[in-house]
Every structure is written in structure tokens, then in C-alpha cells.
Design a protein around this motif. Sequence first.
Motif, PDB file in Angstrom:
ATOM      1  N   VAL A 126      28.666  15.407  37.646  1.00 53.38           N
ATOM      2  CA  VAL A 126      28.018  16.375  36.755  1.00 53.38           C
ATOM      3  C   VAL A 126      28.911  17.583  36.482  1.00 53.38           C
ATOM      4  O   VAL A 126      28.500  18.524  35.811  1.00 53.38           O
ATOM      5  CB  VAL A 126      26.661  16.863  37.337  1.00 53.38           C
ATOM      6  N   ASP A 140      33.677  12.590  35.268  1.00 51.37           N
ATOM      7  CA  ASP A 140      32.312  13.054  35.509  1.00 51.37           C
ATOM      8  C   ASP A 140      31.410  12.608  34.365  1.00 51.37           C
ATOM      9  O   ASP A 140      31.171  13.341  33.410  1.00 51.37           O
ATOM     10  CB  ASP A 140      32.288  14.585  35.672  1.00 51.37           C
ATOM     11  N   LYS A 152      26.538  13.402  33.574  1.00 49.66           N
ATOM     12  CA  LYS A 152      25.888  14.348  32.646  1.00 49.66           C
ATOM     13  C   LYS A 152      25.815  13.767  31.236  1.00 49.66           C
ATOM     14  O   LYS A 152      24.837  13.997  30.509  1.00 49.66           O
ATOM     15  CB  LYS A 152      26.651  15.679  32.645  1.00 49.66           C
ATOM     16  N   ASP A 153      26.853  13.017  30.830  1.00 53.15           N
ATOM     17  CA  ASP A 153      26.847  12.407  29.494  1.00 53.15           C
ATOM     18  C   ASP A 153      25.849  11.252  29.432  1.00 53.15           C
ATOM     19  O   ASP A 153      25.116  11.106  28.442  1.00 53.15           O
ATOM     20  CB  ASP A 153      28.245  11.895  29.150  1.00 53.15           C
ATOM     21  N   ARG A 174      22.181  12.348  28.983  1.00 51.95           N
ATOM     22  CA  ARG A 174      21.852  12.701  27.590  1.00 51.95           C
ATOM     23  C   ARG A 174      21.744  11.454  26.714  1.00 51.95           C
ATOM     24  O   ARG A 174      20.845  11.340  25.882  1.00 51.95           O
ATOM     25  CB  ARG A 174      22.909  13.660  27.039  1.00 51.95           C
ATOM     26  N   VAL A 198      17.156  17.551  28.504  1.00 51.70           N
ATOM     27  CA  VAL A 198      17.767  18.370  29.548  1.00 51.70           C
ATOM     28  C   VAL A 198      16.918  19.622  29.771  1.00 51.70           C
ATOM     29  O   VAL A 198      16.658  20.385  28.836  1.00 51.70           O
ATOM     30  CB  VAL A 198      19.213  18.760  29.179  1.00 51.70           C
ATOM     31  N   LYS A 204      21.228  22.743  32.615  1.00 55.70           N
ATOM     32  CA  LYS A 204      22.514  22.246  33.129  1.00 55.70           C
ATOM     33  C   LYS A 204      23.354  23.454  33.499  1.00 55.70           C
ATOM     34  O   LYS A 204      23.776  24.222  32.649  1.00 55.70           O
ATOM     35  CB  LYS A 204      23.230  21.414  32.065  1.00 55.70           C
ATOM     36  N   HIS A 212      26.835  23.206  39.258  1.00 49.41           N
ATOM     37  CA  HIS A 212      26.793  22.225  38.168  1.00 49.41           C
ATOM     38  C   HIS A 212      25.530  21.366  38.197  1.00 49.41           C
ATOM     39  O   HIS A 212      25.462  20.339  37.508  1.00 49.41           O
ATOM     40  CB  HIS A 212      28.036  21.335  38.208  1.00 49.41           C
ATOM     41  N   MET A 221      22.107  19.627  37.447  1.00 51.73           N
ATOM     42  CA  MET A 221      21.511  19.268  36.152  1.00 51.73           C
ATOM     43  C   MET A 221      20.135  18.648  36.389  1.00 51.73           C
ATOM     44  O   MET A 221      19.976  17.789  37.255  1.00 51.73           O
ATOM     45  CB  MET A 221      22.410  18.268  35.416  1.00 51.73           C
ATOM     46  N   GLY A 237      20.782  15.554  38.584  1.00 47.18           N
ATOM     47  CA  GLY A 237      22.195  15.317  38.845  1.00 47.18           C
ATOM     48  C   GLY A 237      22.713  16.374  39.810  1.00 47.18           C
ATOM     49  O   GLY A 237      22.826  17.546  39.452  1.00 47.18           O
TER      50      GLY A 237
END
Length: 399
Positions: free
Chosen positions: A247, A253, A256-257, A260, A266, A269, A278, A280, A291
Motif C-alpha cells: 500500500v 506496491d 492499493k491499485d 480501486r 476508498v 488512504k 500508508h 488504506m 490495506g
Amino acid sequence: MIHFDESIQMIEDQQINNYKTKKLYLVDALGYVLAEDVVADHNSPEFPTSAMDGYAINYDDMALGRLKIASINPAGSALKDEVIGGTCIKTFTGSLIPHGADTLIPIENVEVEGDEIIIKEEVPQGFSVREVGENYAKGQLLIPKGTKIDFPQIGVMASLNIANVLVYEKPTVAILSTGSELLELGEEQTNDAQIRSSNNYILEAIVQKYDGVPMQLGCIKDDKESITTAVSDALEKSDIVVTTGGVSVGDFDFVKDVIRELGCDVVFKGVRIKPGQHIMVARKEDKFIVGLPGFAYSSTVTALLYVVPLIEKLQQGKGSLHTVKAKLKEPFIKRAKKAEFTACNVSLIQGEYYVDFKGKKVGSSAILTNMLGDVALLVTSEEESSKEIGDEVNVLLFG
């Protein structure tokens, strides 16, 4: 990045549209959260009842000093005899008080002579008589919805003849650790860059401790396709998906993608906290994805701060973690303009909490051994500065 207080408020503000509930046999409901109010459907006791062994009398007859024993009234019997002037009825604990009586004189206060009692020590009117509704009254709310069921609640519901109770389902929490360097328990190390995964196991323990149902999904490699498949499958099978690693802002990393791209909303974040900035949190319908950072101490702290409240939210439970005031036994150096959560030793001395840092290492967010011992988290907001010996501080206890 948002303020820590704002992130906690955003978690609290999340509304659940459809709570999952189920009926459980009374004793099997221990440790679950009640999903309905428990209201008394009768008075307890329903009639005046004896609180001890003795003799049921009319208080005005006590002045006579000597009363005739008219009959015996065992517990559970449907006695029809009444107490009339100059008589008493031997009555046992739990027995109904006979008509005509308003007081119970204990066995220890009398001397029996043939079929009579001689009163040696008087008692006040109404002594040892349990009044109607003394325990609870019909229509009274006894256990509110949202209460975690423990042994007292079991006993009260049994007295109400509640054999099956409606509870919130404990949420299933899927746990995934991302990182190509991670080794599972028992897996053989093949190069020096590999490390043993601990995050997924400590998260499983946290979930179980705080009334979730852990679903251990192990470690996944740092490639987007694997992470997408794993997170998507986990979301289908669970109520909360917790990932560690992936994340931050590195080239690998991907978490996080992926969150989404799976169509999740979200919540936030990035939070100004140390450790774990970081972090999330996202949701899809009534399901959540959290996350967490990859370092062990960071993921542990952020799981306590964010995963535990979500487990509780999905069953309308009350906070297991709570903050207390404590005094510093040694100075504390504030190292960042963020909300900091620092492992500390906590002790309770003559009703006051005290904090020290003996054996706690200062370093990266990977030092999980800092969580060993009589540990708590010293909480300092981003607005606070360093502290001196004797200063009052906030400490987060783990229940």
C-alpha cells in the motif's frame, strides 16, 4: 494524508445496511453480541417468596412470643394453608410466602418446643420476604441489544426461558500477506533476501481475540495478477479483507491499485500516524478492505486501530480497546509531527497506571518484539510534544 482523529471518525461514521444475524442455542451464544433487546415477560419473583429458611408469620403476632406451627411449606409446593392469628408455617428458601404472612423469622431466631416456636430474637416487618418483581419486573429491559453475551446474560435469559437467542454473526476476516520475500511457516529458505512471514499469523490471532472469524489465506507474491485474484476471491468469501504490504509508493506496491480496480470505494488512504501512515480502508457494499503496511509492528498497531473497530461495527459491539490516563516513569521523546503509537510497559500501582520503556527498542516499524511484556501503546497526538517524568499521558490498553 488525513489527521488520525478524522480517520477514526470516518470509521465510526460508516453505516451498515444489512447486519448478518443468526439464532443460537443459549449457551452457544457465549461471546456473541446480542441482536435483540431482552425484555422480561413476567415478574421475578411472581409472588412474595422466602429468602431463607424460617417461619412465615404475621408481623403483629410476633409480640405474642410463642406461635403454633400450623404446617410445613417446602419449596415448589402449592401450599393452600394460610397463616391465621397465633400460628406460623415453617417455610423454606424459595418457597412462596403463605397467605396471611408478611414476615419470615429465621430458624436461628427461634426455639422449637413441641409444635410451637418460641421467638428469641425479633425481626423487622417484611424481613426475608422477596417482594414481587424484586429481581425484575414485567416489561423491564434487562439486556439491551448490542451487549456481548457473558455468563450473567446466559443466566438471566435462562430464567426467562429463552432457549435460542438472536445474535450478530461474527464477521469473517480474510487475511493475506503480500511480498515475494515472505516464507510461510515450515517453508525452506533458499536465499538470504527471504524472511519469515509473521503478519498473517499475528493478524489471525488479533481477529480471533477480538471476536472475528479468521480466514487464513497465507502469502502472495508481488505481482498484480496474483494479488487481484486473491483479493477478489477473499472479498467473495469474507466480510473484511485484510492485506499487509503493497500500500506504499514502491514499484511493486500493487494492493492499493487492485483495491480501486475491484470497484471498492476508498474511505481513506494515508493517515498522519506513526507507524503505519500508508494505511488504506475501502468498502464494497457492507464489506471492507483494509490495506495495512508490511512491517510487522506497523501492521499490528494499525490492525488494532482500524481492523478491530470494523469487526465490532459489523456486530454492533462495544469498544474492546480503551484509553486510560497514566504517568510517565521516564521521559518520552516525540519523534514525528504525527499521532504516535509507541509500545510501552504499563503497570497499575495503588490504582494509578504508570508507563516506562524498559527493554523497548527505538528503530524501524519492524520491531515486533516491542509488543512483548505487559505492553500497551502510549498515544500522543500530532499536536503534542515530548514529555517529562511525571507527565500524564494517554495509554491504549488491549482489553
